[in-house]
Scaffold this motif. Structure first.
Motif, mmCIF file in Angstrom:
data_model
loop_
_atom_site.group_PDB
_atom_site.id
_atom_site.type_symbol
_atom_site.label_atom_id
_atom_site.label_comp_id
_atom_site.label_asym_id
_atom_site.label_seq_id
_atom_site.Cartn_x
_atom_site.Cartn_y
_atom_site.Cartn_z
ATOM 1 N N TRP A 1 0.934 -1.076 -0.155
ATOM 2 C CA TRP A 1 -0.277 -0.024 0.032
ATOM 3 C C TRP A 1 1.095 1.249 -0.177
ATOM 4 N N CYS B 1 2.788 2.995 3.146
ATOM 5 C CA CYS B 1 2.531 2.390 4.248
ATOM 6 C C CYS B 1 4.116 1.723 4.729
ATOM 7 N N PHE C 1 -0.116 -7.055 1.485
ATOM 8 C CA PHE C 1 -0.415 -5.968 2.467
ATOM 9 C C PHE C 1 -0.199 -6.381 3.924
ATOM 10 N N HIS D 1 -4.582 -2.514 5.516
ATOM 11 C CA HIS D 1 -4.860 -2.447 4.022
ATOM 12 C C HIS D 1 -5.393 -3.661 3.624
ATOM 13 N N TYR E 1 -8.459 -3.285 0.948
ATOM 14 C CA TYR E 1 -8.599 -3.933 -0.300
ATOM 15 C C TYR E 1 -9.541 -5.043 -0.626
#
Length: 224
Positions: free
Chosen positions: A43, A46, A67, A71, A75
């Motif tokens: 991400w 991040c 991720f 996140h 998603y």
């Protein structure tokens, strides 16, 4: 306390002493820094380590984004497997998912031009009526029937199962009986064994139940 008193601990003194000016103080550990073997979250902006995977698209189900938990949840909320598909394509995909779990399938029957078919023909010959090295495939299990234009003769003994043949026997009929004969025999026996039409004979009640059961069995199988 006298000035001559001197403190002498009985054990090792564990008091924390302030560092000397010439000692370098170690920097504090960065808790957000990735540890060896950890992957960064894909991400944008991040810095957390990735702990979950998510497929990139419907056409790239074997390729994943990495991720963090936060996140990955975002998603998944925006993920739509059927994006860009019309109603017919969605229905076909759902039927394929229900039948095969979305996995690819292959036809088990070998085609006439395959290596397996050539090896079978070399060992057993071809399916025809006569000739050396030939064999007859009357039911078309290994290819086209010998005479594809000839109508298939349905043997009632093979078309009916054990339950259907037992039901016909309860009605006093042979396996070759048609629907009209089955229906006529059912009404005949129903009238014969029914208490309202046989003078109140309750002894035929068991026979009446077997006749009704036989009729339901044949009707469910499509023979009546």
């Amino acid at each position: 306390m006298s000035a001559s008193f001197q403190y002498k601990p009985r054990f090792t003194d564990i008091r924390v002493k302030p560092p000397r000016p010439d000692e370098e103080q170690e920097p504090a550990e960065d808790v957000l820094r990735l540890k060896p073997g950890e992957k960064p979250c894909n991400w944008a902006d991040c810095t957390r380590p990735a702990t979950a995977r998510a497929p990139k698209s419907r056409e790239q189900l074997n390729e994943f984004y990495n991720f963090c938990q936060v996140h990955a949840g975002q998603y998944n909320k925006s993920w739509n497997f059927y994006a860009g598909m019309n109603e017919g394509q969605i229905r076909a995909a759902q039927e394929n998912e229900a039948m095969t779990g979305g996995r690819p399938t292959w036809q088990m029957k070998a085609g006439p031009q395959t290596r397996e078919a050539a090896a079978f023909a070399a060992k057993f010959g071809t399916a025809n009526n006569s000739g050396a090295g030939s064999w007859r495939d009357s039911f078309g299990l290994f290819g086209r029937r010998v005479n594809a234009d000839a109508p298939v003769q349905n043997d009632p003994h093979h078309a009916m199962g054990r339950l259907e043949r037992t039901a016909l026997a309860d009605l006093g009929l042979e396996p070759g009986a048609d629907k009209a004969a089955i229906k006529a025999r059912y009404h005949e026996m129903l009238k014969r064994f029914h208490p309202d039409t046989n003078g109140g004979d309750r002894g035929a009640e068991a026979k009446l139940q077997s006749v009704i059961k036989a009729w339901k069995t044949l009707k469910k199988a499509g023979h009546a």
